[in-house]
Design a protein around this motif. Structure first.
Motif, PDB file in Angstrom:
ATOM      1  N   ASP A  44       1.250   4.758  14.811  1.00 50.55           N
ATOM      2  CA  ASP A  44       0.105   4.590  13.916  1.00 50.55           C
ATOM      3  C   ASP A  44      -0.689   3.322  14.212  1.00 50.55           C
ATOM      4  OD1 ASP A  44       0.690   6.919  12.541  1.00 50.55           O
ATOM      5  OD2 ASP A  44       2.082   5.898  11.186  1.00 50.55           O
ATOM      6  N   ILE A  45      -0.265   2.566  15.211  1.00 52.39           N
ATOM      7  CA  ILE A  45      -0.997   1.339  15.546  1.00 52.39           C
ATOM      8  C   ILE A  45      -2.264   1.702  16.307  1.00 52.39           C
ATOM      9  CG2 ILE A  45      -0.955  -0.790  16.919  1.00 52.39           C
ATOM     10  CD1 ILE A  45       2.053  -0.967  16.331  1.00 52.39           C
ATOM     11  N   ASP A  46      -3.370   1.157  15.835  1.00 49.58           N
ATOM     12  CA  ASP A  46      -4.665   1.363  16.483  1.00 49.58           C
ATOM     13  C   ASP A  46      -4.844   0.214  17.490  1.00 49.58           C
ATOM     14  OD1 ASP A  46      -7.371   1.285  17.128  1.00 49.58           O
ATOM     15  OD2 ASP A  46      -8.036   1.843  15.107  1.00 49.58           O
ATOM     16  N   ALA A  93      -9.056  -7.592  16.962  1.00 49.71           N
ATOM     17  CA  ALA A  93      -8.510  -8.674  16.125  1.00 49.71           C
ATOM     18  C   ALA A  93      -8.063  -9.834  17.009  1.00 49.71           C
ATOM     19  CB  ALA A  93      -7.346  -8.149  15.281  1.00 49.71           C
ATOM     20  N   SER A 141       4.700  -7.521   9.537  1.00 49.00           N
ATOM     21  CA  SER A 141       4.049  -8.839   9.568  1.00 49.00           C
ATOM     22  C   SER A 141       4.576  -9.734   8.464  1.00 49.00           C
ATOM     23  CB  SER A 141       2.546  -8.687   9.425  1.00 49.00           C
ATOM     24  OG  SER A 141       2.234  -8.300   8.118  1.00 49.00           O
ATOM     25  N   ARG A 164       1.265  -6.321  17.802  1.00 54.23           N
ATOM     26  CA  ARG A 164       0.873  -4.894  17.752  1.00 54.23           C
ATOM     27  C   ARG A 164       0.633  -4.363  19.161  1.00 54.23           C
ATOM     28  NH1 ARG A 164      -2.204  -6.362  12.533  1.00 54.23           N
ATOM     29  NH2 ARG A 164      -1.187  -5.074  10.965  1.00 54.23           N
ATOM     30  N   ARG A 180      -8.251  -1.602  17.571  1.00 51.61           N
ATOM     31  CA  ARG A 180      -8.417  -2.507  16.422  1.00 51.61           C
ATOM     32  C   ARG A 180      -7.645  -3.813  16.662  1.00 51.61           C
ATOM     33  NH1 ARG A 180      -7.301  -1.285   9.971  1.00 51.61           N
ATOM     34  NH2 ARG A 180      -7.161  -3.482   9.358  1.00 51.61           N
ATOM     35  N   ALA A 181      -6.428  -3.676  17.177  1.00 56.01           N
ATOM     36  CA  ALA A 181      -5.620  -4.869  17.455  1.00 56.01           C
ATOM     37  C   ALA A 181      -6.275  -5.718  18.543  1.00 56.01           C
ATOM     38  CB  ALA A 181      -4.202  -4.458  17.858  1.00 56.01           C
ATOM     39  N   ARG A 216     -11.142 -11.726  18.195  1.00 53.18           N
ATOM     40  CA  ARG A 216     -11.704 -12.507  17.079  1.00 53.18           C
ATOM     41  C   ARG A 216     -10.886 -13.779  16.848  1.00 53.18           C
ATOM     42  NH1 ARG A 216     -12.056  -7.879  14.196  1.00 53.18           N
ATOM     43  NH2 ARG A 216     -10.236  -8.428  12.960  1.00 53.18           N
ATOM     44  N   ARG A 219      -0.195 -11.441  14.994  1.00 57.24           N
ATOM     45  CA  ARG A 219      -0.130 -10.028  14.567  1.00 57.24           C
ATOM     46  C   ARG A 219      -0.721  -9.126  15.648  1.00 57.24           C
ATOM     47  NH1 ARG A 219      -1.871 -12.323   9.677  1.00 57.24           N
ATOM     48  NH2 ARG A 219      -3.995 -11.535   9.908  1.00 57.24           N
ATOM     49  N   ASP A 276       0.801  -1.233   0.000  1.00 61.64           N
ATOM     50  CA  ASP A 276       0.000   0.000   0.000  1.00 61.64           C
ATOM     51  C   ASP A 276       0.823   1.267   0.000  1.00 61.64           C
ATOM     52  OD1 ASP A 276      -2.224  -1.567   0.320  1.00 61.64           O
ATOM     53  OD2 ASP A 276      -2.212  -1.392   2.517  1.00 61.64           O
ATOM     54  N   LYS A 277       1.990   1.238   0.718  1.00 59.34           N
ATOM     55  CA  LYS A 277       2.657   2.519   0.943  1.00 59.34           C
ATOM     56  C   LYS A 277       4.121   2.364   1.349  1.00 59.34           C
ATOM     57  CE  LYS A 277       0.888   2.868   5.708  1.00 59.34           C
ATOM     58  NZ  LYS A 277       0.012   1.744   5.907  1.00 59.34           N
ATOM     59  N   SER A 316       2.404  -6.111   5.858  1.00 61.86           N
ATOM     60  CA  SER A 316       1.884  -4.878   6.442  1.00 61.86           C
ATOM     61  C   SER A 316       2.915  -4.344   7.428  1.00 61.86           C
ATOM     62  CB  SER A 316       0.508  -5.073   7.099  1.00 61.86           C
ATOM     63  OG  SER A 316       0.561  -6.098   8.044  1.00 61.86           O
ATOM     64  N   ALA A 317       2.895  -3.049   7.654  1.00 67.68           N
ATOM     65  CA  ALA A 317       3.853  -2.401   8.556  1.00 67.68           C
ATOM     66  C   ALA A 317       3.251  -1.104   9.048  1.00 67.68           C
ATOM     67  CB  ALA A 317       5.169  -2.119   7.830  1.00 67.68           C
ATOM     68  N   GLU A 318       3.440  -0.833  10.342  1.00 68.55           N
ATOM     69  CA  GLU A 318       2.975   0.449  10.896  1.00 68.55           C
ATOM     70  C   GLU A 318       3.997   0.957  11.895  1.00 68.55           C
ATOM     71  OE1 GLU A 318       0.092  -1.914  12.529  1.00 68.55           O
ATOM     72  OE2 GLU A 318      -0.124  -2.511  10.443  1.00 68.55           O
TER      73      GLU A 318
HETATM   74  P1  ATP Z   1      -7.457  -6.687  11.136  1.00 66.23           P
HETATM   75  O1  ATP Z   1      -8.223  -7.972  11.335  1.00 66.23           O
HETATM   76  O2  ATP Z   1      -7.767  -5.655  12.179  1.00 66.23           O
HETATM   77  O3  ATP Z   1      -7.533  -6.161   9.706  1.00 66.23           O
HETATM   78  P2  ATP Z   1      -4.943  -7.886  10.468  1.00 66.23           P
HETATM   79  O4  ATP Z   1      -3.815  -8.343  11.310  1.00 66.23           O
HETATM   80  O5  ATP Z   1      -5.667  -8.968   9.720  1.00 66.23           O
HETATM   81  O6  ATP Z   1      -5.920  -7.052  11.402  1.00 66.23           O
HETATM   82  P3  ATP Z   1      -3.301  -6.919   8.354  1.00 66.23           P
HETATM   83  O7  ATP Z   1      -3.711  -7.891   7.284  1.00 66.23           O
HETATM   84  O8  ATP Z   1      -1.984  -7.145   9.035  1.00 66.23           O
HETATM   85  O9  ATP Z   1      -4.467  -6.784   9.441  1.00 66.23           O
HETATM   86  O10 ATP Z   1      -3.272  -5.426   7.764  1.00 66.23           O
HETATM   87  C1  ATP Z   1      -4.257  -4.939   6.850  1.00 66.23           C
HETATM   88  C2  ATP Z   1      -4.072  -3.417   6.770  1.00 66.23           C
HETATM   89  O11 ATP Z   1      -4.580  -2.801   7.963  1.00 66.23           O
HETATM   90  C3  ATP Z   1      -2.612  -2.969   6.679  1.00 66.23           C
HETATM   91  O12 ATP Z   1      -2.539  -1.804   5.905  1.00 66.23           O
HETATM   92  C4  ATP Z   1      -2.234  -2.671   8.124  1.00 66.23           C
HETATM   93  O13 ATP Z   1      -1.184  -1.716   8.206  1.00 66.23           O
HETATM   94  C5  ATP Z   1      -3.561  -2.135   8.684  1.00 66.23           C
HETATM   95  N1  ATP Z   1      -3.766  -2.472  10.102  1.00 66.23           N
HETATM   96  C6  ATP Z   1      -4.181  -3.651  10.604  1.00 66.23           C
HETATM   97  N2  ATP Z   1      -4.314  -3.608  11.946  1.00 66.23           N
HETATM   98  C7  ATP Z   1      -3.943  -2.371  12.319  1.00 66.23           C
HETATM   99  C8  ATP Z   1      -3.859  -1.699  13.577  1.00 66.23           C
HETATM  100  N3  ATP Z   1      -4.189  -2.297  14.727  1.00 66.23           N
HETATM  101  N4  ATP Z   1      -3.446  -0.401  13.581  1.00 66.23           N
HETATM  102  C9  ATP Z   1      -3.134   0.228  12.438  1.00 66.23           C
HETATM  103  N5  ATP Z   1      -3.193  -0.343  11.207  1.00 66.23           N
HETATM  104  C10 ATP Z   1      -3.590  -1.628  11.136  1.00 66.23           C
END
Ligand code: ATP
Length: 134
Positions: free
Chosen positions: A88-90, A97, A65, A127, A93-94, A100, A123, A13-14, A82-84
């Motif tokens: 920038d880590i939410d 996840a 990741s 985070r 949201r973590a 879940r 992941r 993505d970036k 993915s990388a943050e």
């Molecule tokens: P989720 O189920 O919340 O999407 P995930 O571990 O499956 O978590 P990834 O597949 O690693 O998510 O990432 C998908 C996109 O979302 C990437 O761009 C990643 O940087 C962003 N992302 C995922 N979780 C977070 C977070 N907790 N904070 C910030 N960005 C996140």
């Protein structure tokens, strides 16, 4: 000779980081390792975890990741799924996840892809560790 090396952290993505740094600590699949300027060429696989880099007396943490690291010339390129940056880590949201993934693992239902749930859990835990919420 330059005393820094150029760090590029790139996802599909970036561009997450693009700057000169003094040192990088990397979560490799075989354990953590460090890279200083003028390292020999290297190609290696990355684990899920915390990468950190130092510039002067400042240290920054980055979640990555998996993916690959390449050192070539005086540039280190991290190609991550993915990388943050830590800031920038939410965390909420973590945390969602994590819950879940945990529920999927606990259910042990036939249609649950356990490997996928394990990786999602890793992941989320990583985070949360990086933001200091665990
Ligand atoms: P989720 O189920 O919340 O999407 P995930 O571990 O499956 O978590 P990834 O597949 O690693 O998510 O990432 C998908 C996109 O979302 C990437 O761009 C990643 O940087 C962003 N992302 C995922 N979780 C977070 C977070 N907790 N904070 C910030 N960005 C996140």
């Amino acid at each position: 000779m330059e005393s820094t090396l150029q760090l590029e952290i790139v996802t599909p993505d970036k561009v997450v980081v693009s700057q000169p740094v003094d040192y990088i600590g990397i979560p490799g699949v075989g354990g953590e390792f460090g890279i200083l300027p003028h390292h020999v060429p290297l190609l290696s696989a990355l684990a899920i975890g915390r990468l950190y880099f130092r510039t002067g007396d400042k240290t920054e943490n980055v979640f990555i990741s998996g993916g690959f690291v390449e050192v070539s010339g005086n540039t280190i390129t991290i190609l991550a799924e993915s990388a943050e940056l830590a800031e920038d880590i939410d965390a909420a949201r973590a945390q969602a996840a994590l819950e879940r993934a945990q529920a999927r693992l606990d259910s042990a239902a036939d249609d649950v892809d356990m490997t996928r749930a394990q990786l999602a859990l890793q992941r989320a835990v990583s985070r949360l560790n990086i933001v200091g919420s665990m």
